[in-house]
Design a protein around this motif. Structure first.
Motif, PDB file in Angstrom:
ATOM      1  N   GLN A   1       0.848  -1.180   0.000  1.00  0.00           N
ATOM      2  CA  GLN A   1       0.000   0.000   0.000  1.00  0.00           C
ATOM      3  C   GLN A   1       0.894   1.245   0.000  1.00  0.00           C
ATOM      4  O   GLN A   1       2.018   1.210   0.512  1.00  0.00           O
ATOM      5  CB  GLN A   1      -0.894   0.014   1.246  1.00  0.00           C
ATOM      6  N   PRO A   2       0.403   2.382  -0.538  1.00  0.00           N
ATOM      7  CA  PRO A   2       1.219   3.600  -0.543  1.00  0.00           C
ATOM      8  C   PRO A   2       1.734   3.988   0.847  1.00  0.00           C
ATOM      9  O   PRO A   2       2.874   4.441   0.982  1.00  0.00           O
ATOM     10  CB  PRO A   2       0.271   4.667  -1.089  1.00  0.00           C
ATOM     11  N   GLY A   3       0.921   3.795   1.874  1.00  0.00           N
ATOM     12  CA  GLY A   3       1.330   4.133   3.235  1.00  0.00           C
ATOM     13  C   GLY A   3       2.477   3.282   3.757  1.00  0.00           C
ATOM     14  O   GLY A   3       3.135   3.649   4.724  1.00  0.00           O
ATOM     15  N   GLN A   4       2.713   2.146   3.126  1.00  0.00           N
ATOM     16  CA  GLN A   4       3.857   1.313   3.500  1.00  0.00           C
ATOM     17  C   GLN A   4       5.136   1.801   2.836  1.00  0.00           C
ATOM     18  O   GLN A   4       6.226   1.418   3.244  1.00  0.00           O
ATOM     19  CB  GLN A   4       3.601  -0.148   3.101  1.00  0.00           C
ATOM     20  N   LEU A   5       4.987   2.660   1.825  1.00  0.00           N
ATOM     21  CA  LEU A   5       6.135   3.122   1.048  1.00  0.00           C
ATOM     22  C   LEU A   5       6.536   4.563   1.339  1.00  0.00           C
ATOM     23  O   LEU A   5       7.712   4.887   1.330  1.00  0.00           O
ATOM     24  CB  LEU A   5       5.838   2.991  -0.453  1.00  0.00           C
ATOM     25  N   ILE A   6       5.544   5.423   1.548  1.00  0.00           N
ATOM     26  CA  ILE A   6       5.841   6.845   1.724  1.00  0.00           C
ATOM     27  C   ILE A   6       5.234   7.376   3.020  1.00  0.00           C
ATOM     28  O   ILE A   6       4.290   6.808   3.550  1.00  0.00           O
ATOM     29  CB  ILE A   6       5.337   7.696   0.536  1.00  0.00           C
ATOM     30  N   ALA A   7       5.812   8.466   3.485  1.00  0.00           N
ATOM     31  CA  ALA A   7       5.313   9.144   4.682  1.00  0.00           C
ATOM     32  C   ALA A   7       5.394  10.652   4.453  1.00  0.00           C
ATOM     33  O   ALA A   7       6.233  11.129   3.694  1.00  0.00           O
ATOM     34  CB  ALA A   7       6.135   8.762   5.902  1.00  0.00           C
ATOM     35  N   TYR A   8       4.517  11.368   5.124  1.00  0.00           N
ATOM     36  CA  TYR A   8       4.556  12.829   5.084  1.00  0.00           C
ATOM     37  C   TYR A   8       5.283  13.330   6.330  1.00  0.00           C
ATOM     38  O   TYR A   8       4.955  12.938   7.449  1.00  0.00           O
ATOM     39  CB  TYR A   8       3.138  13.420   5.053  1.00  0.00           C
ATOM     40  N   VAL A   9       6.293  14.149   6.111  1.00  0.00           N
ATOM     41  CA  VAL A   9       6.990  14.795   7.226  1.00  0.00           C
ATOM     42  C   VAL A   9       6.955  16.299   7.000  1.00  0.00           C
ATOM     43  O   VAL A   9       7.027  16.764   5.871  1.00  0.00           O
ATOM     44  CB  VAL A   9       8.460  14.314   7.368  1.00  0.00           C
ATOM     45  N   THR A  10       6.784  17.030   8.084  1.00  0.00           N
ATOM     46  CA  THR A  10       6.731  18.488   7.948  1.00  0.00           C
ATOM     47  C   THR A  10       8.135  19.027   7.756  1.00  0.00           C
ATOM     48  O   THR A  10       9.099  18.505   8.305  1.00  0.00           O
ATOM     49  CB  THR A  10       6.094  19.141   9.188  1.00  0.00           C
ATOM     50  N   ASP A  11       8.220  20.049   6.953  1.00  0.00           N
ATOM     51  CA  ASP A  11       9.491  20.738   6.774  1.00  0.00           C
ATOM     52  C   ASP A  11       9.769  21.521   8.044  1.00  0.00           C
ATOM     53  O   ASP A  11       8.848  21.914   8.757  1.00  0.00           O
ATOM     54  CB  ASP A  11       9.433  21.713   5.594  1.00  0.00           C
ATOM     55  N   ALA A  12      11.027  21.764   8.322  1.00  0.00           N
ATOM     56  CA  ALA A  12      11.368  22.596   9.470  1.00  0.00           C
ATOM     57  C   ALA A  12      10.816  23.993   9.210  1.00  0.00           C
ATOM     58  O   ALA A  12      11.139  24.616   8.211  1.00  0.00           O
ATOM     59  CB  ALA A  12      12.873  22.642   9.666  1.00  0.00           C
TER      60      ALA A  12
END
Length: 80
Positions: A57-68
């Motif tokens: 699944q896409p969630g197993q491959l990518i994650a969203y992280v906030t920029d500093a």
């Protein structure tokens, strides 16, 4: 920003998809493969193909992280 959770290139290779095989089969273009090598997250069509090839699944491959976020400058009002 989106980041890879896994080493996609290594996982594709482990699943039997070398970069040459990916290009010859036209699963992924050379630019997409180059982006993956450099850790860049690819477009939605390539992500769809990678999900299908790796059976993930896409969630197993990518994650969203906030920029500093830039720190705010202290208030410099001289009207105290």
């Amino acid at each position: 920003m989106l980041v890879w959770k896994i080493d996609v290139q290594a996982e594709l290779k482990k699943a039997g998809y070398s970069t040459t095989a990916l290009q010859r089969s036209k699963y992924l273009g050379s630019q997409t493969i180059n982006d993956i090598k450099h850790g860049k997250v690819c477009g939605i069509n390539a992500l769809h193909t990678i999900c299908k090839l790796l059976k993930k699944q896409p969630g197993q491959l990518i994650a969203y992280v906030t920029d500093a976020e830039p720190q705010e400058e202290p208030n410099q009002d001289n009207n105290i």
